[in-house]
Enzyme design. Structure first.
Site, PDB file in Angstrom:
ATOM      1  N   HIS A 206       9.887 -14.501  36.331  1.00  0.00           N
ATOM      2  CA  HIS A 206       9.153 -14.724  37.575  1.00  0.00           C
ATOM      3  C   HIS A 206       8.388 -13.490  38.030  1.00  0.00           C
ATOM      4  O   HIS A 206       7.335 -13.602  38.660  1.00  0.00           O
ATOM      5  CB  HIS A 206      10.076 -15.284  38.649  1.00  0.00           C
ATOM      6  CG  HIS A 206      10.365 -16.732  38.415  1.00  0.00           C
ATOM      7  ND1 HIS A 206      11.523 -17.174  37.861  1.00  0.00           N
ATOM      8  CD2 HIS A 206       9.583 -17.820  38.602  1.00  0.00           C
ATOM      9  CE1 HIS A 206      11.457 -18.492  37.730  1.00  0.00           C
ATOM     10  NE2 HIS A 206      10.295 -18.912  38.178  1.00  0.00           N
ATOM     11  N   GLU A 449      12.120 -30.164  33.089  1.00  0.00           N
ATOM     12  CA  GLU A 449      12.375 -28.816  32.566  1.00  0.00           C
ATOM     13  C   GLU A 449      13.638 -28.762  31.723  1.00  0.00           C
ATOM     14  O   GLU A 449      13.941 -27.747  31.109  1.00  0.00           O
ATOM     15  CB  GLU A 449      12.569 -27.837  33.735  1.00  0.00           C
ATOM     16  CG  GLU A 449      11.441 -27.851  34.728  1.00  0.00           C
ATOM     17  CD  GLU A 449      11.671 -26.899  35.887  1.00  0.00           C
ATOM     18  OE1 GLU A 449      11.177 -25.772  35.827  1.00  0.00           O
ATOM     19  OE2 GLU A 449      12.352 -27.299  36.859  1.00  0.00           O
ATOM     20  N   ASP A 473      10.745 -23.338  31.607  1.00  0.00           N
ATOM     21  CA  ASP A 473      12.165 -23.649  31.505  1.00  0.00           C
ATOM     22  C   ASP A 473      12.452 -24.599  30.354  1.00  0.00           C
ATOM     23  O   ASP A 473      13.460 -24.458  29.671  1.00  0.00           O
ATOM     24  CB  ASP A 473      12.672 -24.249  32.821  1.00  0.00           C
ATOM     25  CG  ASP A 473      12.997 -23.154  33.816  1.00  0.00           C
ATOM     26  OD1 ASP A 473      13.647 -22.177  33.417  1.00  0.00           O
ATOM     27  OD2 ASP A 473      12.581 -23.253  34.981  1.00  0.00           O
ATOM     28  N   CYS A 520       2.861 -27.535  34.273  1.00  0.00           N
ATOM     29  CA  CYS A 520       2.661 -26.424  35.199  1.00  0.00           C
ATOM     30  C   CYS A 520       3.304 -25.127  34.724  1.00  0.00           C
ATOM     31  O   CYS A 520       3.317 -24.138  35.439  1.00  0.00           O
ATOM     32  CB  CYS A 520       3.149 -26.789  36.601  1.00  0.00           C
ATOM     33  SG  CYS A 520       4.910 -27.101  36.668  1.00  0.00           S
TER      34      CYS A 520
HETATM   35  C1  PEP Z   1       8.493 -23.870  34.638  1.00  0.00           C
HETATM   36  O1  PEP Z   1       9.703 -23.775  34.448  1.00  0.00           O
HETATM   37  O2  PEP Z   1       7.669 -24.049  33.728  1.00  0.00           O
HETATM   38  C2  PEP Z   1       7.950 -23.733  35.999  1.00  0.00           C
HETATM   39  C3  PEP Z   1       6.682 -23.955  36.250  1.00  0.00           C
HETATM   40  O3  PEP Z   1       8.803 -23.324  36.978  1.00  0.00           O
HETATM   41  P1  PEP Z   1       9.269 -21.789  37.140  1.00  0.00           P
HETATM   42  O4  PEP Z   1       8.462 -20.948  36.210  1.00  0.00           O
HETATM   43  O5  PEP Z   1       9.070 -21.426  38.565  1.00  0.00           O
HETATM   44  O6  PEP Z   1      10.712 -21.858  36.754  1.00  0.00           O
HETATM   45 MG    MG Z   2      11.045 -23.836  36.113  1.00  0.00          MG
END
Ligand code: PEP
Ligand code: MG
Length: 601
Positions: A206, A449, A473, A520
């Protein structure tokens, strides 16, 4: 690249190879810091020195006080007064008479050094508050923990980035660390950071995602970087190829100057086409949406010509606001700003996804053995319905100002989706009873995910309005590769056939139920993977606004027919390396036709 900085004769150039994490090339002085769990020594102090121990403690408290005040001012100036209020709570902890008196008495009674006594007393308070029923009191734990870390760092003469505040970064630096975490990045002034270099972390940690939204290059997984690089060393960060060059020679500076110029000119080309629609050469539309984390990113979303927000990560808002006891109203303010200013474009607000590499409130010391497999996201929310409903109410109220959608993270099966929806209904009832305006109808989507969700995507799709595949994920859970662990980063492979077949299966299952499906995760913003995702049938790609120009350019230079053929071909391949090679080859041939060989990144 300007050449207005010196290359020392005696410093030899060192080239370090890491993982490219956020694009861009920069150079500048390094600021190096090491994250350490504060290791508190214990030793006996002669009676005659007890008073000087107490003096040392008083000085550390004063020092901590002025550091916190400084950080508070910076945050108020850069982010706003409400964000800065968290530090008022920290100042209160620092002035807590009982905490100070008990520490002093313990030193006298036990004859042990002051830092050990302070850590012991602080821990006692943390345990006490942690066991409280009252949520507000429980949340004081994180304040005490934060403040005690700063005090201990001062007592021990260690630097934590937090304790140093933004003083050291009064001019732009490349931040070099053994690990850069989310709270470091959140605290930094954007115009002071040229780039990030980190020993740990993967492409999808993150902190790296935040770096990307800050539009600064990042290279991670660079073993020993914080030992090799010294404060003030000139470094080049090449976020495209994952290279860091320490004490570059004039030759390297010149070469990178050229690379940087080339990148700039191609970026200009992408940007010049931004106003054009996101469609393939044969007229098929592919929605491009933005991933954001705060309301301040609204101008970037508008500038990027995204068709809305496909992923509004809310952890920063909820945690920051909760620490300042902001709760529903302040969350509502943030969500409303985004929803209202982007209306009539849709904004997908993802509910709280804490845990994993984002610390849990009220649980900052008690690390889980497997945080990514642990108390995270929807699991946390279903167990803490009051916190969850506070967010849901904030979203429901904001939804009356435009087109908000809700999305739940880390859904492992339909049961969790239905449970979350049950709480959503309760949240609506509560607003109704309060006589508050809220959206009675709000579209709800589920993130995919987790493998179990992927393979029951048809069931999940039947029970919601849209799906969004979180590849960051999904890849880590499919391949059992921790997304932030640099020592296994080479195993984190989006081109693994298992991953690709799963994505395809999810898209097909969703489409059978007439449910749209977006992507995403970071994969959606990688122009090498974009033709494949489009060819597999993704309806929407959502990414950091800074990456949209290149992705749109790619979409506008492929035909749906060629993308589908590519997807068929790729899904029949058996080895990740062959898959990646073929994707790269396809990418190069598109780019060669579009911009010419010498400009291919
Ligand atoms: C993902 O897991 O691809 C996602 C978009 O969520 P995050 O990166 O915030 O876990
Ligand atoms: Mg995620």
């Amino acid at each position: 690249m300007s050449s207005n900085f010196l290359v020392s004769e005696e410093n030899k150039e060192i080239i370090l190879n890491g993982i490219p994490a956020a694009p861009g090339v920069v150079h500048g002085p390094a600021f190096v810091f090491q994250h350490q769990d504060v290791d508190v020594p214990v030793y006996r102090v002669p009676e005659a020195r007890v008073d000087s121990e107490k003096d040392r403690f008083e000085r550390a408290l004063l020092e901590t006080r002025s550091q916190i005040q400084k950080v508070r001012q910076e945050i108020a100036r850069n982010m706003g007064e409400s964000e800065a209020q968290i530090f008022d709570a920290h100042l209160l902890v620092l002035e807590d008479k009982a905490l100070i008196d008990e520490t002093m008495s313990l030193t006298e009674e036990s004859g042990n050094n002051i830092e050990h006594c302070f850590a012991t007393v602080a821990q006692r308070y943390i345990d006490f508050f942690d066991s409280m029923e009252d949520e507000y009191l429980r949340e004081r734990v994180s304040d005490i923990r934060d403040v005690s870390r700063r005090v201990l760092a001062n007592l021990l003469g260690q630097n934590t980035l937090g304790a140093m505040g933004t003083d050291v970064l009064s001019e732009p630096h490349v931040l070099v660390s053994n690990s850069v975490n989310v709270s470091d990045v959140a605290q930094l002034k954007r115009d002071r950071i040229l780039g990030f270099v980190s020993e740990s972390g993967g492409r999808t940690s993150h902190a790296v995602i935040m770096a990307r939204s800050m539009k600064v290059p990042a290279v991670v997984g660079l073993e020993n970087a914080s030992d090799i690089i010294e404060i003030g060393d000139t470094v080049i960060v090449d976020g495209y190829d994952g290279l860091v060059i320490v004490n570059p020679t004039l030759d390297s500076l010149y070469r990178y100057g050229q690379i940087s110029e080339k990148r700039k000119s191609i970026r200009k080309l992408y940007e010049s086409k931004l106003a054009l629609p996101s469609e393939t050469t044969d007229g098929n539309k592919v929605k491009i949406m933005a991933n954001i984390e705060e309301a301040d990113e609204i101008p970037s979303v508008i500038e990027s010509r995204a068709e809305g927000v496909g992923l509004f990560r809310t952890e920063g808002i909820v945690l920051r606001e909760r620490a300042a006891l902001a709760s529903e109203d302040l969350q509502f303010d943030q969500y409303r700003r985004v929803v209202e200013q982007l209306a009539p474009m849709p904004v997908v607000i993802r509910t709280l996804d804490i845990g994993g590499d984002k610390e849990l409130p009220g649980n900052l010391f008690g690390r889980e053995q497997n945080p990514f497999m642990g108390f995270r996201a929807i699991r946390y929310c279903l167990k803490n319905p009051e916190i969850f409903k506070e967010q849901l109410r904030g979203v429901l109220r904001a939804a009356t100002y435009g087109k908000a959608r809700l999305m739940y993270p880390m859904i492992s099966g339909v049961r969790e989706l239905l449970e979350a929806n049950q709480l959503l209904e309760e949240a609506k009832m509560e607003l109704k009873e309060r006589g508050e305006a809220y959206a009675e109808e709000i579209e709800v989507g589920s993130m995919i995910e987790i493998p179990s969700a992927a393979y029951t995507a048809d069931v999940i799709a039947e029970n919601c309005s849209f799906l969004s595949i979180g590849t960051n994920d999904l890849i880590q859970y499919m391949l059992a590769v921790d997304r932030v662990n640099d020592s296994i980063a080479h195993l984190y492979d989006p081109s693994h056939p298992g991953v690709l077949r799963t994505i395809k299966a999810v898209i097909d299952m969703a489409h059978e139920k007439d449910t749209p499906v977006g992507i995403c995760g970071e994969m959606a913003s990688d122009p090498v993977y974009v033709p494949l995702l489009v060819g597999m049938g993704a309806d929407e790609l959502s990414m950091s606004p800074s990456l949209i120009p290149e992705v749109k350019f790619m979409i506008r230079h492929i035909s749906m027919e060629s993308a589908r053929d590519l997807a068929d071909e790729i899904l029949a391949l058996k080895r990740p390396r062959m898959i990646f090679r073929r994707l790269r080859e396809f990418y190069r041939s598109v780019m060669k036709d579009a911009v010419g060989e010498e400009f291919i990144p």
